[in-house]
Structures are given as structure tokens and as C-alpha cells.
Design an enzyme around this catalytic site. Sequence first.
Site, PDB file in Angstrom:
ATOM      1  CG  ASP A 120      -6.933  11.115  -6.179  1.00 29.08           C
ATOM      2  OD1 ASP A 120      -7.520  11.537  -7.071  1.00 29.08           O
ATOM      3  OD2 ASP A 120      -6.349  11.730  -5.164  1.00 29.08           O
ATOM      4  CG  ASN A 150      -9.550  13.883 -10.714  1.00 27.58           C
ATOM      5  OD1 ASN A 150      -9.528  14.878 -10.875  1.00 27.58           O
ATOM      6  ND2 ASN A 150      -9.987  12.891  -9.786  1.00 27.58           N
ATOM      7  CG  ASP A 175      -1.600   1.303   1.515  1.00 30.69           C
ATOM      8  OD1 ASP A 175      -2.675   1.113   2.435  1.00 30.69           O
ATOM      9  OD2 ASP A 175      -1.532   2.284   0.671  1.00 30.69           O
ATOM     10  CB  ILE A 176       1.577   3.875  -2.628  1.00 28.04           C
ATOM     11  CG1 ILE A 176       2.850   4.750  -2.922  1.00 28.04           C
ATOM     12  CG2 ILE A 176       0.351   4.565  -2.593  1.00 28.04           C
ATOM     13  CD1 ILE A 176       2.710   5.137  -4.573  1.00 28.04           C
TER      14      ILE A 176
HETATM   15  N1  APR Z   1      -1.127   1.449  -3.069  1.00 37.88           N
HETATM   16  C1  APR Z   1      -0.670   1.390  -4.385  1.00 37.88           C
HETATM   17  N2  APR Z   1      -1.422   1.322  -5.409  1.00 37.88           N
HETATM   18  C2  APR Z   1      -2.879   1.386  -5.239  1.00 37.88           C
HETATM   19  C3  APR Z   1      -3.496   1.686  -4.306  1.00 37.88           C
HETATM   20  C4  APR Z   1      -2.705   1.858  -2.855  1.00 37.88           C
HETATM   21  N3  APR Z   1      -3.167   2.053  -1.777  1.00 37.88           N
HETATM   22  N4  APR Z   1      -4.845   1.735  -4.217  1.00 37.88           N
HETATM   23  C5  APR Z   1      -5.016   1.443  -5.677  1.00 37.88           C
HETATM   24  N5  APR Z   1      -3.884   1.132  -6.420  1.00 37.88           N
HETATM   25  C6  APR Z   1      -3.513   0.750  -7.654  1.00 37.88           C
HETATM   26  C7  APR Z   1      -4.767   0.214  -8.328  1.00 37.88           C
HETATM   27  O1  APR Z   1      -4.740  -1.260  -7.903  1.00 37.88           O
HETATM   28  C8  APR Z   1      -4.251   0.384  -9.525  1.00 37.88           C
HETATM   29  O2  APR Z   1      -3.205  -0.580 -10.009  1.00 37.88           O
HETATM   30  O3  APR Z   1      -3.260   1.980  -8.426  1.00 37.88           O
HETATM   31  C9  APR Z   1      -3.116   1.735  -9.693  1.00 37.88           C
HETATM   32  C10 APR Z   1      -4.010   2.924 -10.384  1.00 37.88           C
HETATM   33  O4  APR Z   1      -5.417   2.798 -10.370  1.00 37.88           O
HETATM   34  P1  APR Z   1      -6.433   4.213 -10.158  1.00 37.88           P
HETATM   35  O5  APR Z   1      -6.239   4.502  -8.594  1.00 37.88           O
HETATM   36  O6  APR Z   1      -7.652   3.652 -10.337  1.00 37.88           O
HETATM   37  O7  APR Z   1      -5.669   5.341 -10.875  1.00 37.88           O
HETATM   38  P2  APR Z   1      -5.926   5.337 -12.572  1.00 37.88           P
HETATM   39  O8  APR Z   1      -6.235   4.187 -13.159  1.00 37.88           O
HETATM   40  O9  APR Z   1      -4.719   6.293 -12.909  1.00 37.88           O
HETATM   41  O10 APR Z   1      -7.239   6.365 -12.608  1.00 37.88           O
HETATM   42  C11 APR Z   1      -7.056   7.635 -11.981  1.00 37.88           C
HETATM   43  O11 APR Z   1      -9.157   7.105 -10.664  1.00 37.88           O
HETATM   44  O12 APR Z   1      -9.153   7.507  -8.379  1.00 37.88           O
HETATM   45  C12 APR Z   1      -9.254   7.936  -9.564  1.00 37.88           C
HETATM   46  O13 APR Z   1      -9.142  10.347  -9.115  1.00 37.88           O
HETATM   47  C13 APR Z   1      -8.418   9.300  -9.854  1.00 37.88           C
HETATM   48  O14 APR Z   1      -9.691  10.243 -11.742  1.00 37.88           O
HETATM   49  C14 APR Z   1      -8.540   9.428 -11.077  1.00 37.88           C
HETATM   50  C15 APR Z   1      -8.625   7.865 -11.696  1.00 37.88           C
END
Ligand code: APR
Length: 174
Positions: free
Chosen positions: A33, A23, A9-10
Site C-alpha cells: 500500500d 485497508n 516490485d509491483i
Molecule cells: N510489490 C509487490 N509486493 C509487495 C511490495 C511491492 N512493492 N511491497 C510489499 N509487498 C508484498 C509483501 O511482501 C507481502 O507479501 O505484498 C504482500 C502483502 O503484504 P502487505 O503489504 O503487508 O499487505 P497485507 O498483508 O494485505 O496487509 C494490509 O498493510 O500496508 C498495510 O494499509 C495496509 O493496513 C493494510 C495492511
Amino acid sequence: MLISVIAADITTLAVDAIVNAANETLLGGGGVDGAIHRAAGPALLEACRALPPVAPGVRCPTGEARITPGFALPARWVIHTVGPVWHGGGGGEADLLASCHRNVLRLARERGLRRIAFPAISCGVYGYPAPLAARVALGTLREELATHPDFELILCCFGEPMRAVFQAALDEVA
Ligand code: APR
């Protein structure tokens, strides 16, 4: 290893900066996010709101990056970047995803930051096929390291399947 791939978890990483897959509004969302905003606390949203819009509703155009403090996170900074939404690959998605990684590291260099953790940008809600995204991400980071070897870069994947995809991409460019 100047680039490592982990499953974690980042929001738990005590590094100089974690990267947020945001976004263009920079006002939070789901996925990573949402996790980053929850862990950082409300001050992060206030800091994002204070960033100047470059167009109505746009604080960070796709491919660009913005930096804020990390507040309650163990990471000192959050570098927000906006990945491309996947539309099949013919709309410049790869170049935009590469720009995300390059612009994040440009901001990191400007602040003298060294240990940077990236999520799998665009590989969730934005639908970018992970194997293609991993190749763009790792290829771009390797190029950056060639000219800026003092970075320590971490690809922080959420779960083993995604980690395996990014590790395979790292093995290709190593
Ligand atoms: N730590 C690390 N990676 C994570 C975590 C976490 N806590 N939570 C989710 N991820 C991963 C997801 O499993 C995925 O592999 O981050 C990667 C990116 O997925 P998203 O968060 O959906 O981001 P993205 O595909 O770039 O879409 C961005 O989603 O949350 C909204 O506001 C954001 O509108 C924007 C869009």
C-alpha cells in the site's frame, strides 16, 4: 500463460491495473500500500479520499474492491482491495480473500482491462499464511479464467521465497 507468477516490485509493472492490498480506510499504509502510494504520488491519496465512505472510516469493506487511476505509476489503474486479517482460519478468511480476487476482476471487466497484476494479498501485515493464501488466490483466479479467458493475470510476489510459494500453488491448479 494466462496466469504467471513473478518476483518483482509491483509499482514497476506497466500493466492495465495493479492491485493494492489496502485497508478499509483507503488512506494508505505500509507494505505494498505504501509503495503504491509513494510511486503513484499524492494524487492517488486524493482520489482515494474522494471515494464515498460506506461506513464511518470505511471506504472499502474487507473483500470488496475500488478502482482509481494510477497517476504517476506505469500502470493505468490501481484496483484497491482489502484482504482479511488472519485470525486462524475460522472466521471466513478464505471466502473473503476469494472475494477480493473476484471483485478485482469484476471491476477490471467493467473497464475492459486485461492485464492485471496482484500482490500476495493479506500475506504481510495481515498475517495470512502464504501457502494457504496462495491456494485460495490461484484457485479463484483459475475459476475466473474459465469463464473469462481473455485476462492475463500476474501474481507479483516481493521476493523469491514468496514467488516459490505462489508458483507451487499455480502448479497445483494448472
Ligand atoms: N510489490 C509487490 N509486493 C509487495 C511490495 C511491492 N512493492 N511491497 C510489499 N509487498 C508484498 C509483501 O511482501 C507481502 O507479501 O505484498 C504482500 C502483502 O503484504 P502487505 O503489504 O503487508 O499487505 P497485507 O498483508 O494485505 O496487509 C494490509 O498493510 O500496508 C498495510 O494499509 C495496509 O493496513 C493494510 C495492511
